[in-house]
Design a protein around this motif. Sequence first.
Motif, PDB file in Angstrom:
ATOM      1  N   VAL A 261       0.872  -1.175   0.000  1.00 34.88           N
ATOM      2  CA  VAL A 261       0.000   0.000   0.000  1.00 34.88           C
ATOM      3  C   VAL A 261       0.911   1.227   0.000  1.00 34.88           C
ATOM      4  O   VAL A 261       1.784   1.351   0.859  1.00 34.88           O
ATOM      5  N   GLU A 263       1.365   5.547  -0.550  1.00 32.30           N
ATOM      6  CA  GLU A 263       0.795   6.891  -0.632  1.00 32.30           C
ATOM      7  C   GLU A 263       1.090   7.474  -2.014  1.00 32.30           C
ATOM      8  O   GLU A 263       2.229   7.438  -2.478  1.00 32.30           O
ATOM      9  N   GLU A 264       0.090   8.006  -2.663  1.00 35.64           N
ATOM     10  CA  GLU A 264       0.262   8.570  -4.010  1.00 35.64           C
ATOM     11  C   GLU A 264       0.901   9.953  -3.888  1.00 35.64           C
ATOM     12  O   GLU A 264       0.221  10.975  -3.797  1.00 35.64           O
ATOM     13  N   GLU A 274       0.622  -0.870  -9.640  1.00 35.54           N
ATOM     14  CA  GLU A 274      -0.718  -1.434  -9.441  1.00 35.54           C
ATOM     15  C   GLU A 274      -0.946  -2.652 -10.328  1.00 35.54           C
ATOM     16  O   GLU A 274      -1.839  -3.472 -10.040  1.00 35.54           O
ATOM     17  N   VAL A 279      -1.655  -1.111  -4.028  1.00 37.65           N
ATOM     18  CA  VAL A 279      -2.786  -0.215  -3.792  1.00 37.65           C
ATOM     19  C   VAL A 279      -2.235   1.173  -3.503  1.00 37.65           C
ATOM     20  O   VAL A 279      -1.353   1.342  -2.644  1.00 37.65           O
ATOM     21  N   ALA A 281      -3.035   4.899  -2.097  1.00 36.14           N
ATOM     22  CA  ALA A 281      -4.016   5.486  -1.174  1.00 36.14           C
ATOM     23  C   ALA A 281      -3.582   6.880  -0.763  1.00 36.14           C
ATOM     24  O   ALA A 281      -2.393   7.214  -0.815  1.00 36.14           O
ATOM     25  N   LYS A 282      -4.550   7.682  -0.347  1.00 35.45           N
ATOM     26  CA  LYS A 282      -4.229   9.015   0.160  1.00 35.45           C
ATOM     27  C   LYS A 282      -3.564   8.930   1.523  1.00 35.45           C
ATOM     28  O   LYS A 282      -2.729   9.768   1.876  1.00 35.45           O
ATOM     29  N   VAL A 284      -1.785   6.017   4.149  1.00 39.70           N
ATOM     30  CA  VAL A 284      -1.312   4.644   4.330  1.00 39.70           C
ATOM     31  C   VAL A 284      -1.380   4.213   5.793  1.00 39.70           C
ATOM     32  O   VAL A 284      -1.432   3.022   6.102  1.00 39.70           O
ATOM     33  N   TYR A 287      -3.470   1.187   7.170  1.00 42.57           N
ATOM     34  CA  TYR A 287      -2.968  -0.123   6.723  1.00 42.57           C
ATOM     35  C   TYR A 287      -1.678  -0.486   7.458  1.00 42.57           C
ATOM     36  O   TYR A 287      -1.479  -1.635   7.868  1.00 42.57           O
ATOM     37  N   PRO A 342      -9.789   1.018   5.253  1.00 48.09           N
ATOM     38  CA  PRO A 342     -10.572   0.960   4.010  1.00 48.09           C
ATOM     39  C   PRO A 342     -10.353  -0.331   3.226  1.00 48.09           C
ATOM     40  O   PRO A 342      -9.218  -0.728   2.968  1.00 48.09           O
TER      41      PRO A 342
END
Length: 469
Positions: A261, A263-264, A274, A279, A281-282, A284, A287, A342
């Motif tokens: 996972v 962070e973008e 991906e 994944v 995500a905004k 992390v 998770y 999430p």
Amino acid sequence: MMSRLSSSTLLPDAIAQPSYARADLQPGIIHMGLGAFHRAHQAVYTQRALSEQFGAWGIVAVNLRSPDPVEALAEQDGLYSIIVRNAEGDTAEVIGATVDWLCAAERGTDVLDYLANETIKIVTLTVSEKAYGLDPVTGGLDLKHPSVSADLANPHAPVGAVGFLVEGLAKRREKGIAPYTVLCCDNLPSNGHVVRRLVLDMAERRDPELARWIAENGAFPCSMVDRIVPAATAESRARAEALLGVEDTLSIETEPFMQWVIEENFVSGRPAWEAGGAVFAKAVEPYEKMKLRLLNGPHTMIAHLGILNDLEFVRDVMAVPEFVEKVRRHMQAAVKTLDPVPGIDLPAYMDELVERFANPTIAHKNIQIAMDTSQKLPQRVLAATVETLEAGQDAAEFAYVIALWIASIQKRGNLDDPRREEILAAARNVDPSDPSAPFFAIDGLFPPALVQNRAWRDRVNAELQSLKV
């Protein structure tokens, strides 16, 4: 004599191999820490990304200290295999996403040249928690850490991960090149924020303008990684040889499950990770917290439970129903400290973890997991303990883990840990009436809230008494 895996060896048709043109692959990523985990995780995701969307994302693999894996990779033209094991059988895949390989201790100048080259867009790291030189009390640099002190004294010839990052960024600033994205893949809470803080701390001590430039232009996304990767053995290498038909000294075994996972937050693009199931995500942190407290915390518990009971592997511990129940109780205590994650069904996630730990084909040594426990306890166990006590709830399950750790040290009389001498001294000075006291007296090892909580420390002592080492 068996031939060695290389770009010229012929492999069985059943072996998955790179589907892209390796000869056309150009460097775009530097990875620090050429260990088994990186080879079974980030490199696999990168291979999947290159197969889906080819680009200049070849990996330059850097090992900070030992030249051994670098030399082995060179001898195999950058190729190695991963063997995925489960009850249904073994499958092999050859990974070829690496385009160059360097030992920083021998070729530090070459590493810096790469870091200063605008073709490098991302630096990923798996160097272990202890390698960053993090002061657990201040959250900044530990000025007594060997690599930190060396890199502050001689910043143009770094030896540590943070020193290389800062010097590489300084060179880019001098050349008018945008920073690279720094993507930490180690088990540190909010790992991107931590590494950013350490990099800025070191940069500030060198040149405040450099620190300002990094802060304004750089990117340090957080990430959470997960895959169980035992250390290679002669037996695992023999299995790889049987599958491949050639020798592979870098072959590693792993489980089918893998998770990443991220962070973008990238400044100069990224591979299509991906495509391998990563994944983006905004945030992390949910998770990351889930993994640290539900996987890593129980893993540490299992390791010391195994050591105390002369069980070599995680799977051996998980073959004892009583111990499985202890693991589940720990998870039930830890999950109460988590916010919703999430897309994750937490009860199902915990059940899946128990299955993964029990995988009979994965030979993950308890002694390997127990390494550097003093560096792992804060994020895996102690933070959850503090939160549980602050909520007015029982933290007995966490006291049990600390007791297991202390008891396993007392049993072995030895350990592999950066605070080894302090911890062994504590073990030699135990007062039977308060056996945990010397450990709680170690500076910065336990948070003040736990050091000052007499009732919880008494619970640790009670658990130690029940273990009867």
